[in-house]
Motif scaffolding. Structure first.
Motif, PDB file in Angstrom:
ATOM      1  N   CYS A 113       1.005  -1.457  -0.117  1.00  0.00           N
ATOM      2  CA  CYS A 113       0.229  -0.232  -0.439  1.00  0.00           C
ATOM      3  C   CYS A 113       0.750   1.297   0.080  1.00  0.00           C
ATOM      4  O   CYS A 113       0.348   2.558  -1.016  1.00  0.00           O
ATOM      5  N   TYR A 160       1.029   6.896  -6.881  1.00  0.00           N
ATOM      6  CA  TYR A 160       0.411   6.586  -8.141  1.00  0.00           C
ATOM      7  C   TYR A 160      -1.421   6.688  -8.204  1.00  0.00           C
ATOM      8  O   TYR A 160      -2.094   7.282  -8.214  1.00  0.00           O
ATOM      9  N   LEU A 161      -2.308   6.214  -5.757  1.00  0.00           N
ATOM     10  CA  LEU A 161      -3.363   6.347  -5.670  1.00  0.00           C
ATOM     11  C   LEU A 161      -4.163   7.625  -5.999  1.00  0.00           C
ATOM     12  O   LEU A 161      -5.580   7.915  -5.651  1.00  0.00           O
ATOM     13  N   SER A 177      -8.490   6.908  -2.307  1.00  0.00           N
ATOM     14  CA  SER A 177      -7.635   6.008  -2.191  1.00  0.00           C
ATOM     15  C   SER A 177      -7.710   4.871  -1.711  1.00  0.00           C
ATOM     16  O   SER A 177      -7.673   3.637  -1.005  1.00  0.00           O
ATOM     17  N   LEU A 199       1.873   1.474  -3.631  1.00  0.00           N
ATOM     18  CA  LEU A 199       1.369   2.407  -4.247  1.00  0.00           C
ATOM     19  C   LEU A 199       0.674   3.322  -4.100  1.00  0.00           C
ATOM     20  O   LEU A 199       0.298   4.030  -4.459  1.00  0.00           O
ATOM     21  N   ASN A 200       0.842   4.178  -2.719  1.00  0.00           N
ATOM     22  CA  ASN A 200       0.483   5.350  -2.585  1.00  0.00           C
ATOM     23  C   ASN A 200       0.453   6.734  -3.521  1.00  0.00           C
ATOM     24  O   ASN A 200      -0.207   7.973  -3.250  1.00  0.00           O
TER      25      ASN A 200
END
Length: 531
Positions: free
Chosen positions: A15, A21-22, A29, A18-19
Motif C-alpha cells: 500500500c 499513484y493512488l 484511495s 502504491l500510495n
C-alpha cells in the motif's frame, strides 16, 4: 501469529508503494485498500479466512485512537474559529438528528424494531475524518467560506457522540440496566476532563524540554495519546472525546521540535488507515453482502439526500450560511471506518438483529465512499465552492511543517565578511531573508539599516531543496585503521558527484573546511548524486 505479521507487513509495504499513484485515481484511495483486503479475503484470490471480530476490534480501536488524536492535533483552531460553533453543532446535535432520522426511516420503511433501528442509525451517524481529510488533501480542495475548516473540525469530532449513542443502545438491547442521563454525564464529563488535563500536562512537560532527545519526546506524545484514551475509558468516560481534545490542545500549543511530531503522526495515521481498511476488507465475506445490499443502499440514499441535508439545513440556516455551503457540507457527510468499528462493538456484545450489522454497515460505508467520496471534488466545482486563492493545508496545524521554507543559522565572528555591515549592503539576493538576529539575550527583528555585529547569531530563511530523488546521504566513520585518519579535508580526492557536507565529532557538528584535519571516530556525512 507469524502468518498475520507477515501478511500485515506485506500489505502495508504494498500500500505504501502504491500510495504515490493512488491520488491520480478518480476514486478515494482508501477504497482501494478495502478492495485489496477483499482480494486477500475468503472469497478473494488468496482465500484467507479471517473472522476474528475480537482481534479486528482491538486493532481498529487502537488505530482509531491515533486517528482521533491526530485529527485533533491537526486542527488549526485559529482558522477554524469563525466556524467553530457551526462545527460543534454539527458534530453533536447534527449526529443526534441524523441518527434519529435514520433510525425512524429504518423502523418505518424496513420494518425493524425501534431499538434495532436506532442502533443502526447511531452506528452510522458520524462522518469519517479519514475519508474527508484524504479527499480534501489529495485533491487539494480549498473550499470557500472556511468550509474546509468546518468539515475538518466536524468530521474529526463527531465520532464520540456516535460512540455514546451506540453504547447506550447496545446496553439497552443487551438487557443491561442503564441510566442514560448518568451514562451521558460520565461519558462527556470524564472524557472532556481527562482530555483537557492530560493535554495541558503534556504541553507543560514538553515546553520544559527535559527530554534527552527528539525520539524520547515523540514517544512521550505517543504515550500521552494512549493514556488520554485509556484513562477515561477505564472510568466510564468517552475515550475518543478525550484523545481528540488532548490532540487539539497539544496541536495548537507551541511545542519544541513540533516538525518531528507532525511527521511521525502523519506517517503513523496513514499506516493505520491503510491497516484498518485492509483489515475490514479482509474481515468481510463478499458473498454475504448481497443479502444486505438493498437495505444498505436504501439507508445510504436516505442519509445522503434526506437525513444529512435536513440536519445541516436546520443547524446552519440560522447562521445565514450560503446555500452552496449547506449543499456541499450535506454532500460531504461520508461514512467511514468509525462506523464499522462501532458495528463490531455491537457484534461482540451479541446483539440480536435481523441483518448482520457488520455486513450492513460495511456495505453502507462502501457505497458512501464510492458514491459521495468520488463525486465530492466534482460537486465542489459544480457548486462553485473551490477557493482558488487559498491553500487547503492552511486549515491544518502542520501547514507550517509543509512549507518549502527552511531556517539556517550563521554565527558572526570578528573576521566574518558580514561583521559590522548593514544588511542592505550585503548581497543576500532575493531568495534569502534575515528573519531574526540573536544578540546576547536580545531578539532583533532586522531591517535594511540593521548593522550586523561580531557575536551575532543570524537566523536566515531560505527555500528548501526538495528534488532529492537522485541524491543520497551516507555516513562514514573514521576508525583507527582508516586511510583518511589524520588527513586534511583539502587532501581528500576531489569528486564531481560527492561532497562532504558535515562532520560529527563527539557532540559537535562541524562544517568542513580545507584546513580541518580528520580525527579518529569522526563521522563524515557525504552527499552523493547521480550525474
Amino acid at each position: 501469529m507469524n502468518n498475520y505479521l507477515l501478511l500485515t507487513g506485506v500489505i502495508i509495504m504494498i500500500c505504501i508503494l502504491l500510495n504515490k499513484y493512488l491520488d491520480r485515481l478518480p476514486v478515494p484511495s482508501l477504497l482501494i485498500f478495502i478492495g485489496i483486503g477483499m482480494l486477500f479475503g475468503e472469497n478473494g484470490i488468496f482465500g484467507i479466512a479471517f473472522d476474528d471480530y475480537s482481534a479486528a476490534d482491538t486493532i481498529c480501536s487502537i488505530s482509531l485512537v491515533f486517528i482521533m488524536f491526530y485529527g485533533g492535533f491537526g486542527i488549526n483552531v485559529k482558522e477554524a474559529k469563525p466556524v467553530a460553533v457551526k462545527a460543534v453543532l454539527l458534530s453533536t446535535f447534527g449526529v443526534v438528528m441524523t441518527a434519529g432520522l435514520t433510525g425512524a426511516f429504518v423502523h418505518f420503511v424496513l420494518k425493524l424494531p425501534v431499538l434495532e433501528s436506532m442502533l443502526i442509525g447511531s452506528v452510522i451517524a458520524s462522518t469519517d475524518a479519514a475519508s474527508v481529510f484524504n479527499i480534501l488533501r489529495s485533491q487539494k480542495l480549498a473550499l470557500k467560506y472556511n468550509t474546509s475548516s468546518l468539515l475538518e473540525m466536524e468530521s474529526g469530532s463527531n465520532d464520540p457522540i456516535s460512540y455514546m449513542l451506540t453504547v447506550i443502545f447496545v446496553s439497552m438491547m443487551s438487557g443491561s440496566e442503564v441510566s442514560v442521563p448518568m451514562m451521558l454525564f460520565k461519558q462527556i464529563f470524564a472524557g472532556a476532563l481527562a482530555g483537557a488535563v492530560i493535554g495541558k500536562l503534556a504541553v507543560w512537560k514538553l515546553q520544559k524540554n527535559n527530554f534527552g532527545n527528539d525520539q524520547s519526546q515523540t514517544i512521550f506524545v505517543f504515550a500521552a495519546a494512549i493514556i488520554a484514551y485509556a484513562l477515561p475509558t477505564a472510568l466510564g468516560g468517552n475515550g475518543y472525546l478525550s484523545v481528540y481534545l488532548c490532540g487539539m490542545i497539544m496541536g495548537n500549543a507551541t511545542l519544541p521540535m513540533k516538525r518531528y511530531l507532525v511527521h511521525f503522526f502523519d506517517v503513523l495515521t496513514n499506516v493505520v488507515q491503510v491497516l484498518i481498511f485492509f483489515l475490514l476488507g479482509l474481515l468481510v465475506t463478499p458473498v454475504n453482502l448481497p443479502a444486505v445490499f438493498i437495505p444498505a443502499l436504501l439507508i445510504m440514499l436516505f442519509m445522503t439526500f434526506i437525513a444529512r441535508p435536513v440536519s445541516v439545513v436546520v443547524l446552519l440556516a440560522p447562521f445565514k450560511s450560503k446555500m452552496r455551503q449547506i449543499g456541499l457540507v450535506s454532500w460531504a457527510g461520508l461514512r467511514g471506518v468509525a462506523s464499522i468499528v462501532f458495528a463490531i462493538l455491537a457484534v461482540l456484545n451479541h446483539v440480536e438483529m435481523r441483518y448482520n450489522l457488520f455486513n450492513l454497515v460495511f456495505c453502507i460505508v462502501l457505497l458512501s465512499i464510492t458514491f459521495q467520496g468520488t463525486l465530492l471534488p466534482w460537486m465542489s466545482y459544480k457548486m462553485s465552492m473551490i477557493d482558488i486563492h487559498s491553500n487547503i493545508n492552511k486549515t491544518f496545524n502542520d501547514y507550517q511543517e509543509e512549507s518549502d521554507i527552511s531556517f539556517i543559522k550563521v554565527h558572526i565572528k570578528k573576521r566574518h565578511p558580514w561583521a559590522n555591515k548593514q544588511i542592505k549592503n550585503i548581497p543576500f539576493g532575493s531568495e534569502l531573508l534575515v528573519a531574526v538576529i540573536l544578540r546576547g539575550g536580545e531578539r532583533i527583528v532586522p531591517n535594511g539599516n540593521t548593522q550586523i555585529l561580531p557575536g551575532d547569531l543570524l537566523v536566515i530563511a531560505a527555500k528548501s531543496f526538495e528534488d532529492r530523488e537522485e541524491m543520497m546521504l551516507q555516513e562514514f566513520v573514521i576508525d583507527k585503521n582508516s586511510r583518511l585518519k589524520g588527513k586534511l579535508i583539502s587532501e581528500l580526492p576531489a569528486s564531481e558527484n560527492k561532497l562532504i557536507i558535515t562532520i560529527k565529532r563527539g557532540e559537535k557538528t562541524l562544517i568542513p573546511r580545507g584546513n580541518m584535519r580528520l580525527e579518529e571516530n569522526d563521522i563524515l556525512v557525504e552527499v552523493n548524486w547521480e550525474k
